[in-house]
Design a protein around this motif. Structure first.
Motif, PDB file in Angstrom:
ATOM      1  N   ALA A 210       0.826  -1.211   0.000  1.00 29.96           N
ATOM      2  CA  ALA A 210       0.000   0.000   0.000  1.00 29.96           C
ATOM      3  C   ALA A 210       0.861   1.263   0.000  1.00 29.96           C
ATOM      4  O   ALA A 210       0.538   2.239  -0.697  1.00 29.96           O
ATOM      5  CB  ALA A 210      -0.918  -0.011   1.225  1.00 29.96           C
ATOM      6  N   LEU A 211       1.946   1.263   0.745  1.00 34.55           N
ATOM      7  CA  LEU A 211       2.810   2.442   0.783  1.00 34.55           C
ATOM      8  C   LEU A 211       3.530   2.644  -0.542  1.00 34.55           C
ATOM      9  O   LEU A 211       3.748   3.780  -0.973  1.00 34.55           O
ATOM     10  CB  LEU A 211       3.827   2.302   1.920  1.00 34.55           C
ATOM     11  CG  LEU A 211       3.253   2.392   3.349  1.00 34.55           C
ATOM     12  CD1 LEU A 211       4.333   2.093   4.376  1.00 34.55           C
ATOM     13  CD2 LEU A 211       2.654   3.775   3.603  1.00 34.55           C
ATOM     14  N   LYS A 212       3.902   1.562  -1.179  1.00 33.97           N
ATOM     15  CA  LYS A 212       4.548   1.684  -2.485  1.00 33.97           C
ATOM     16  C   LYS A 212       3.603   2.272  -3.526  1.00 33.97           C
ATOM     17  O   LYS A 212       3.990   3.108  -4.348  1.00 33.97           O
ATOM     18  CB  LYS A 212       5.027   0.300  -2.947  1.00 33.97           C
ATOM     19  CG  LYS A 212       6.367  -0.117  -2.400  1.00 33.97           C
ATOM     20  CD  LYS A 212       7.492   0.675  -3.064  1.00 33.97           C
ATOM     21  CE  LYS A 212       8.848   0.152  -2.665  1.00 33.97           C
ATOM     22  NZ  LYS A 212       9.950   0.926  -3.311  1.00 33.97           N
ATOM     23  N   LYS A 227       7.192   7.555   4.102  1.00 31.09           N
ATOM     24  CA  LYS A 227       8.521   6.971   3.976  1.00 31.09           C
ATOM     25  C   LYS A 227       9.021   6.478   5.334  1.00 31.09           C
ATOM     26  O   LYS A 227       9.630   5.410   5.441  1.00 31.09           O
ATOM     27  CB  LYS A 227       9.483   8.002   3.397  1.00 31.09           C
ATOM     28  CG  LYS A 227      10.841   7.439   3.036  1.00 31.09           C
ATOM     29  CD  LYS A 227      11.682   8.491   2.335  1.00 31.09           C
ATOM     30  CE  LYS A 227      13.025   7.902   1.904  1.00 31.09           C
ATOM     31  NZ  LYS A 227      13.871   8.923   1.212  1.00 31.09           N
ATOM     32  N   LYS A 228       8.740   7.247   6.383  1.00 35.58           N
ATOM     33  CA  LYS A 228       9.116   6.834   7.734  1.00 35.58           C
ATOM     34  C   LYS A 228       8.364   5.576   8.141  1.00 35.58           C
ATOM     35  O   LYS A 228       8.937   4.648   8.733  1.00 35.58           O
ATOM     36  CB  LYS A 228       8.821   7.973   8.718  1.00 35.58           C
ATOM     37  CG  LYS A 228       9.278   7.710  10.139  1.00 35.58           C
ATOM     38  CD  LYS A 228       9.006   8.926  11.009  1.00 35.58           C
ATOM     39  CE  LYS A 228       9.473   8.666  12.435  1.00 35.58           C
ATOM     40  NZ  LYS A 228       9.207   9.849  13.316  1.00 35.58           N
ATOM     41  N   ALA A 229       7.068   5.528   7.825  1.00 36.13           N
ATOM     42  CA  ALA A 229       6.276   4.334   8.133  1.00 36.13           C
ATOM     43  C   ALA A 229       6.772   3.134   7.328  1.00 36.13           C
ATOM     44  O   ALA A 229       6.811   2.002   7.836  1.00 36.13           O
ATOM     45  CB  ALA A 229       4.799   4.598   7.836  1.00 36.13           C
ATOM     46  N   LEU A 234       9.307  -2.096   7.257  1.00 34.47           N
ATOM     47  CA  LEU A 234      10.341  -2.923   6.652  1.00 34.47           C
ATOM     48  C   LEU A 234      11.286  -3.490   7.708  1.00 34.47           C
ATOM     49  O   LEU A 234      11.694  -4.652   7.633  1.00 34.47           O
ATOM     50  CB  LEU A 234      11.123  -2.113   5.624  1.00 34.47           C
ATOM     51  CG  LEU A 234      12.153  -2.886   4.796  1.00 34.47           C
ATOM     52  CD1 LEU A 234      11.459  -3.962   3.977  1.00 34.47           C
ATOM     53  CD2 LEU A 234      12.926  -1.928   3.883  1.00 34.47           C
ATOM     54  N   SER A 235      11.621  -2.686   8.727  1.00 37.39           N
ATOM     55  CA  SER A 235      12.487  -3.178   9.799  1.00 37.39           C
ATOM     56  C   SER A 235      11.789  -4.263  10.610  1.00 37.39           C
ATOM     57  O   SER A 235      12.418  -5.262  10.989  1.00 37.39           O
ATOM     58  CB  SER A 235      12.894  -2.017  10.711  1.00 37.39           C
ATOM     59  OG  SER A 235      11.769  -1.451  11.360  1.00 37.39           O
TER      60      SER A 235
END
Length: 322
Positions: A210-212, A227-229, A234-235
């Motif tokens: 969804a973020l992509k 981008k922060k989310a 991802l981490s």
């Protein structure tokens, strides 16, 4: 099979002496206590687990304490996931403090009550880590994919209630584990780890997708907040894969291994990856911080200026040398 039964950190009983008036076979001998519990000639997997647990003591405890300190300083402007992060850091710090007690009980105290307490700590680690990470994934999942519903459920009372429920499940599981003797109890952990792993993978992959897609047509850069989310999710996904994939991939196939192979190699190595998450999780959180909230800005500015002056001095010396 119960967790880490082959590890000296999770021995649940000590050898007992036969009564003086026993009517059993007089040639029967009591098995002497062994640190490796039957794996004396197959110690590689157990030593691997012990080394990682020592890392938890040296690095995991201060890292988790630092995470708790950061969350306390940020309490005036908290994130919705902070309560889950705080509970996770507290349980990880508690678990990381157990290995020294285990060593003392192995070589000095030899107390059955202490072994029960150690089994309780392993139960806390088995349950709290996967469940609180699942809560964090759920929180991010709602925030990204269902923002309207997330806004309606943003009050802290919902997360506090969910945290209390997770802690109740954790203590119930840990209490049953410390008592022992329950039939097929080891299947509970296998089912839990499979279910939470699947849930976390689905949540995180959905969030990343969804973020992509949210960048929109013709936009190369992602919104700073998104981008922060994206980096946070991802981490978490990396933690899930590295720490939880080995037990998920190995433990369901217990019946295909010989008892010695599973007890001395497969089980200690699988749980070693799970145990080291008590160090990796707080380090990943701390690495995402832009600054430590309890450090004064002047201290950071001086550090940056000092670093810049050193770099400038090196750049000045280089042309002269050339």
């Amino acid at each position: 099979m119960e967790r880490n039964v082959s590890s000296p950190f999770n021995v649940t009983s000590l050898p007992t002496q036969l009564p003086l008036n026993t009517t059993g076979d007089i040639n029967a001998t009591v098995k002497p206590f062994s640190v490796f519990d039957g794996c004396d000639h197959q110690v590689e997997g157990i030593l691997f687990d012990l080394i990682l647990q020592c890392v938890n003591v040296l690095v995991g405890i201060p890292a988790n304490v630092l995470v708790i300190t950061v969350l306390i300083y940020n309490r005036k402007d908290p994130s919705t996931s902070d309560i889950f992060l705080g509970c996770l850091a507290f349980t990880d710090a508690y678990f990381s403090a157990m290995p020294p007690i285990s060593f003392l009980n192995l070589y000095h105290w030899h107390s059955k009550e202490v072994w029960s307490a150690l089994k309780f700590s392993y139960g806390v680690k088995d349950t709290s880590g996967p469940l609180f990470l699942s809560c964090i994934c759920l929180d991010r999942f709602l925030a990204v994919l269902f923002p309207i519903l997330f806004g309606q459920l943003k009050h802290i009372k919902y997360r506090l209630s969910l945290s209390v429920m997770v802690l109740c499940l954790t203590f119930a599981y840990s209490g049953a584990k410390s008592v022992g003797g329950l039939p097929n109890f080891e299947k509970v952990f296998t089912g839990e780890i499979l279910a939470t792993f699947a849930w976390m993978m689905v949540c995180n992959m959905s969030i990343l997708w969804a973020l992509k897609r949210s960048r929109g047509a013709g936009k190369d850069e992602m919104h700073p907040m998104k981008k922060k989310a994206f980096k946070m999710v991802l981490s978490i996904l990396c933690i899930i894969v590295f720490n939880y994939l080995p037990p998920v991939a190995l433990f369901p196939f217990e019946d295909y291994y010989s008892s010695d192979l599973f007890r001395c190699y497969v089980q200690p190595v699988g749980f070693a990856f799970l145990n080291i998450s008590s160090t990796i999780q707080p380090l990943v959180y701390l690495s995402r911080l832009e600054k430590m909230p309890f450090l004064p800005d002047t201290w950071e500015e001086r550090s940056v200026k000092k670093c810049c002056s050193c770099v400038s001095a090196e750049n000045t010396k280089t042309p002269r040398a050339q």
